[in-house]
Enzyme design. Structure first.
Site, PDB file in Angstrom:
ATOM      1  CG  HIS A 103      -3.211   9.214  -0.182  1.00 58.80           C
ATOM      2  ND1 HIS A 103      -3.898  10.023   0.707  1.00 58.80           N
ATOM      3  CD2 HIS A 103      -4.037   8.155  -0.431  1.00 58.80           C
ATOM      4  CE1 HIS A 103      -5.063   9.473   0.991  1.00 58.80           C
ATOM      5  NE2 HIS A 103      -5.173   8.340   0.316  1.00 58.80           N
TER       6      HIS A 103
ATOM      7  CD  GLU B 293      -7.094   5.374  -4.528  1.00 61.54           C
ATOM      8  OE1 GLU B 293      -7.937   6.202  -4.139  1.00 61.54           O
ATOM      9  OE2 GLU B 293      -6.432   4.657  -3.768  1.00 61.54           O
TER      10      GLU B 293
ATOM     11  CG  ASP C 106      -2.698   6.901  -3.639  1.00 62.00           C
ATOM     12  OD1 ASP C 106      -3.835   6.420  -3.622  1.00 62.00           O
ATOM     13  OD2 ASP C 106      -1.820   6.622  -2.790  1.00 62.00           O
TER      14      ASP C 106
ATOM     15  CE  LYS D 258      -6.454   9.934  -3.202  1.00 58.81           C
ATOM     16  NZ  LYS D 258      -7.146   9.213  -2.115  1.00 58.81           N
TER      17      LYS D 258
ATOM     18  CG  ASP E 277       0.066   0.799   5.467  1.00 57.28           C
ATOM     19  OD1 ASP E 277      -0.034   1.199   4.298  1.00 57.28           O
ATOM     20  OD2 ASP E 277      -0.663   1.201   6.394  1.00 57.28           O
TER      21      ASP E 277
ATOM     22  CD  GLU F  52      -2.886   1.975  -3.201  1.00 53.74           C
ATOM     23  OE1 GLU F  52      -3.869   2.721  -3.319  1.00 53.74           O
ATOM     24  OE2 GLU F  52      -1.912   2.259  -2.470  1.00 53.74           O
TER      25      GLU F  52
ATOM     26  CG  HIS G 126      -1.856   1.080   1.377  1.00 56.62           C
ATOM     27  ND1 HIS G 126      -1.867   1.934   2.452  1.00 56.62           N
ATOM     28  CD2 HIS G 126      -2.872   1.465   0.573  1.00 56.62           C
ATOM     29  CE1 HIS G 126      -2.855   2.796   2.313  1.00 56.62           C
ATOM     30  NE2 HIS G 126      -3.478   2.543   1.176  1.00 56.62           N
ATOM     31  NE  ARG G 127      -1.901   5.749   0.967  1.00 57.78           N
ATOM     32  CZ  ARG G 127      -2.469   6.415   1.949  1.00 57.78           C
ATOM     33  NH1 ARG G 127      -1.746   7.171   2.743  1.00 57.78           N
ATOM     34  NH2 ARG G 127      -3.767   6.355   2.142  1.00 57.78           N
TER      35      ARG G 127
END
Length: 246
Positions: free
Chosen positions: A51, A111, A38, A113, A231, A36, A9-10
């Site tokens: 993000h 993703e 953003d 945003k 994470d 993943e 995640h990120r």
């Protein structure tokens, strides 16, 4: 049973400043299957990886991403907020990340945003870059803005899209199919057994976020969940390895 994939995640956001090349490299080193991240657009319409719609939380700057040029954004320190040892970290461009990903086996979840700021043509700009690096078969595009996913599907129906949602929707795979999406990226709390079992029967991958607790990681892996977004990819990798060795 297919193995549950681990998406960082990120990047490895638990151990490194999120959405930076440091975090992405750490995720790869930790054994993650995917990353993943953003994407938003700069004032000069360049896709960048960050993000928040503003830069305050993750950099030493101020202002909205949409009001800053790429040159202005790249002058910001995107790592010291996490730890002084990451003071050289910068906000990467999507192009920079795609170039790096193309030299790995990673799957990339982008993703968009664009729920708060409706970035003009973000779908087209992101797709052009993905196509440029020939990563169509390794990219999943997700968004809370489902109109945006419909647009992606109209521009290129070959790329996988996934709906992001926070609510306990009934049979969300049917809704996803209706807009041409094939993945369910749901908030962890709504990843109930009925959803995971029903989605599996419908052939729809479920990738809940953000799965950080050991017992949640274990439960989703043993429940046959398609993937988890975490994470802590290194921890998740170790848990998965231990479980598959039993």
């Amino acid at each position: 049973m297919n193995k549950t994939l681990i998406f960082a995640h990120r990047g490895s956001a638990g151990t490194h400043p999120e959405n930076t090349m440091d975090a992405f490299q750490a995720a790869l080193d930790a054994g993650a299957d995917g990353i993943e991240l953003d994407v938003q657009l700069t004032k000069d319409f360049i896709p960048v990886v960050i993000h928040d719609e503003t830069v305050e939380r993750t950099t030493n700057g101020t202002g909205w991403v949409k009001d800053l040029t790429l040159a202005e954004l790249q002058q910001l320190d995107a790592g010291s907020w996490f730890s002084p040892s990451f003071s050289t970290a910068r906000i990467p461009t999507l192009q920079e990340v795609l170039q790096w990903v193309s030299g790995t086996q990673l799957i990339l979840n982008i993703e968009l945003k664009n729920g708060i700021v409706r970035y003009p043509d973000i779908e087209k700009k992101v797709l052009e870059l993905v196509e440029q690096f020939n990563l169509m078969d390794r990219v999943i595009i997700s968004s809370f803005n489902h109109y945006s996913l419909v647009e992606i599907n109209q521009l290129n129906s070959e790329i996988e899209t996934a709906i992001l949602f926070m609510e306990g929707l009934y049979e969300p795979w049917n809704y996803a199919k209706g807009i041409g999406a094939s993945g369910l990226h749901c908030f962890l709390a709504v990843a109930v057994p009925e959803l995971i079992i029903g989605a599996a029967k419908a052939g729809t991958p479920v990738r809940p976020f953000t799965v950080n607790e050991d017992h949640h990681i274990q439960a989703l892996i043993s429940g046959g969940c398609s993937a988890i977004i975490t994470d802590w990819p290194e921890k998740a990798f170790k848990i998965r390895t231990t479980m598959t060795e039993r």
